[in-house]
Design a protein around this motif. Structure first.
Motif, PDB file in Angstrom:
ATOM      1  N   THR A   1      -4.748   2.749  -8.492  1.00 61.68           N
ATOM      2  CA  THR A   1      -5.173   2.841  -7.320  1.00 61.68           C
ATOM      3  C   THR A   1      -7.211   2.192  -7.053  1.00 61.68           C
ATOM      4  N   PHE A   2      -7.060   1.927  -6.207  1.00 62.65           N
ATOM      5  CA  PHE A   2      -8.924   0.974  -6.047  1.00 62.65           C
ATOM      6  C   PHE A   2     -10.338   2.054  -5.838  1.00 62.65           C
ATOM      7  N   SER A   3     -11.094   1.993  -5.512  1.00 61.37           N
ATOM      8  CA  SER A   3     -11.692   3.541  -5.266  1.00 61.37           C
ATOM      9  C   SER A   3     -13.105   2.508  -5.235  1.00 61.37           C
TER      10      SER A   3
ATOM     11  N   VAL B   1      -7.399   3.184  -2.361  1.00 58.52           N
ATOM     12  CA  VAL B   1      -6.245   2.875  -1.460  1.00 58.52           C
ATOM     13  C   VAL B   1      -5.685   2.559  -2.459  1.00 58.52           C
ATOM     14  N   THR B   2      -4.029   3.351  -2.960  1.00 61.16           N
ATOM     15  CA  THR B   2      -2.955   3.079  -4.098  1.00 61.16           C
ATOM     16  C   THR B   2      -2.298   1.725  -3.403  1.00 61.16           C
TER      17      THR B   2
ATOM     18  N   VAL C   1       0.676  -0.906   0.289  1.00 57.74           N
ATOM     19  CA  VAL C   1       0.382   0.128   0.057  1.00 57.74           C
ATOM     20  C   VAL C   1       0.886   1.041   0.292  1.00 57.74           C
ATOM     21  N   ALA C   2       0.689   2.303  -1.014  1.00 62.09           N
ATOM     22  CA  ALA C   2       1.480   3.324  -0.873  1.00 62.09           C
ATOM     23  C   ALA C   2       1.404   4.071   0.421  1.00 62.09           C
ATOM     24  N   PRO C   3       2.040   4.388   0.985  1.00 63.33           N
ATOM     25  CA  PRO C   3       2.255   5.528   1.566  1.00 63.33           C
ATOM     26  C   PRO C   3       1.623   6.608   2.030  1.00 63.33           C
ATOM     27  N   GLY C   4       0.233   6.840   3.493  1.00 60.48           N
ATOM     28  CA  GLY C   4      -1.056   7.140   3.206  1.00 60.48           C
ATOM     29  C   GLY C   4      -2.056   7.063   2.317  1.00 60.48           C
ATOM     30  N   THR C   5      -1.776   6.169   1.713  1.00 60.71           N
ATOM     31  CA  THR C   5      -3.180   6.836   0.860  1.00 60.71           C
ATOM     32  C   THR C   5      -4.418   5.345   0.791  1.00 60.71           C
TER      33      THR C   5
END
Length: 514
Positions: free
Chosen positions: A81-83, A48-49, A38-42
């Motif tokens: 990126t999943f939304s 999530v990215t 997971v990209a930090p902070g996302t």
């Protein structure tokens, strides 16, 4: 071919053989070793990215992503990126890779995570902010930030909201859907704060967006997101000039400044008109900057993103059109930076487009050391110095383990002297530049008037540039390559489209193979 000593050549060839064996072993082991993360902070309540390593030798691979077993998307990038996810819900992402012309896709990794719980939204309008360029909304927006509970979101809606310095905190999201416009009055960025600029700790004006306080020994803000699809536009050169007039050039604030922060994401924004550097983070960890359009034309010292004595940076899907370095990786300057000794490590720059600017840069302030930098799948226009690594003999520290691969560039430079920002006493030792890999790079649009590759070490015999490889580099016709003060440098398949090799100029160097 330059002459060389037998012992040094043997050592260099053994080193190259080791790299080749290591790469082959990595390629064989990669499925199941994708370092999917997971990209930090996302990680939010509904998105999530994720990031993963590129498959070596796979060519233009296609990556297939599934969510809880259901196919969702394919991409040629190494991020997605999943939304539209549900809050407080467990998910599993499956990643498969289909190498170019290599048959069926193979499993490449699985990642499990849980989205955040739904948080409260704090609209700045409810705290008295006005969509009116004649109104400075600092107090109203700061009141919304102060009221924001952990997991909440401060919303700047459609419209233009002028503000001075704002101070963000842990466990919050700042969502900018309209424009956050920086005031042009220096007094709106008081009080002065402890900061770092051009390698030295000093006091500066606050930035438009601030997070944390400068701390060499720990993190002061964590789990912060700045996003929303809107625009952050600062006070620009007019503000920078006013700050300079009041307290000197190095007193200027940034547009966004993170001081001793961790797990921060800055994404999906246009950021423009800083008073000097645009996004600067110091003594920080796990920072993601992605899906940004950074525009700083005409700004004095208008750098785009500056990681400074920070670890684990992820910069991807960004576009740069800057008045100075697009990215400048730093770690302090001369005796102070060398003594503090906080390196910048693990910087990953992928899928970025560098339209204009001075360079994709490491340095020149690198006295605390820089290591483990990856530049991959990027495209650069007519940057002043292209992909550059730079320092001076007074810096101290090191730059090592830099890989630049699968990029379209117009110049590669390594400078051991710069004609700016070299004031102050020297560090106690000369820097070390070593272990660089440049692979699969299209330099065919390089200017014919300058060397396409210009690499230089330091005059001190113990601090030559060393252990550098160039492989599969496409050059323009009649290209020039310059090598000074270097050893153990190898060129393989470095040529123009016609097959013509470049003209090599080699001075004060040994074990140069081409």
């Amino acid at each position: 071919m330059a002459k060389n000593t037998t012992s040094k050549t043997l050592k260099f060839l053994l080193w190259v053989s080791f790299l080749a064996a290591f790469a082959a072993r990595g390629a064989a082991a990669l499925p199941g070793n994708a370092h999917l993360l997971v990209a930090p902070g996302t990680l939010t309540e509904n998105s999530v990215t994720v990031l993963w390593d590129k498959q070596p030798g796979a060519g233009k691979a296609v990556y297939e992503l599934a969510l809880n077993g259901k196919a969702v998307a394919t991409t040629s990038k190494t991020n997605y990126t999943f939304s539209q996810l549900a809050p407080a819900t467990a998910y599993a992402i499956q990643l498969r890779v289909k190498p170019e012309n290599a048959g069926a896709a193979r499993d490449f990794g699985t990642l499990k995570f849980k989205t955040a719980a739904k948080g409260k939204v704090y609209n700045v309008l409810d705290y008295g902010a006005k969509n009116d360029t004649a109104v400075v909304n600092t107090k109203a927006i700061q009141a919304a930030i102060n009221a924001c509970a952990a997991g909440g979101t401060v919303l700047i809606p459609k419209g233009t909201f002028v503000s001075g310095a704002l101070f963000l905190k842990s466990n919050m999201t700042l969502r900018i859907e309209g424009m956050l416009k920086g005031s042009r009055a220096p007094d709106d960025y008081l009080p002065m704060i402890l900061n770092r600029f051009e390698g030295w700790e000093l006091t500066t004006y606050a930035s438009l967006l601030n997070a944390g306080t400068l701390n060499r020994n720990g993190y002061t803000v964590s789990n912060l997101r700045i996003t929303g699809g809107g625009t952050i536009s600062g006070g620009g050169r007019r503000l920078g000039d006013a700050m300079t007039k009041a307290h000197g050039l190095r007193s200027r604030g940034r547009l966004i400044c993170l001081l001793s922060c961790e797990d921060v994401s800055i994404s999906h924004l246009t950021v423009t008109e800083p008073p000097c550097w645009t996004i600067h983070y110091i003594y920080s960890h796990n920072i993601s900057c992605h899906d940004l359009a950074i525009v700083t034309k005409g700004i004095h010292n208008g750098d785009g993103i500056d990681p400074d004595s920070s670890t684990d940076s992820y910069i991807f899907n960004c576009t740069f059109d800057t008045g100075d370095d697009c990215i400048a990786i730093k770690s302090g300057k001369n005796p102070e930076g060398f003594a503090i000794g906080k390196p910048t490590r693990n910087v990953r720059i992928t899928d970025c487009d560098f339209l204009r600017g001075h360079g994709i840069s490491i340095g020149s302030e690198m006295s605390g050391g820089v290591s483990d930098v990856l530049v991959q799948d990027c495209k650069a226009g007519a940057l002043l110095h292209g992909m550059q690594i730079k320092g001076t003999k007074d810096r101290g520290g090191y730059v090592r383990n830099v890989t630049v691969t699968d990029c379209q560039l117009r110049q590669i430079t390594i400078f051991s002297a710069v004609n700016y920002n070299n004031d102050g006493a020297p560090a106690p030792e000369v820097p070390t530049f070593e272990q660089f890999v440049f692979r699969n790079i299209d330099l065919s649009e390089a200017a014919a008037t300058e060397p396409a590759i210009n690499i230089n070490g330091f005059k001190d015999p113990a601090h030559r540039l060393r252990n550098v490889t160039f492989s599969h580099i496409l050059l323009p016709e009649n290209a020039k390559v310059v090598i000074n003060d270097a050893e153990q440098v190898k060129f393989t398949d470095v040529k123009a489209g016609s097959g013509a090799k470049p003209a090599y100029s080699v001075a004060n160097s040994a074990d140069i193979l081409y």
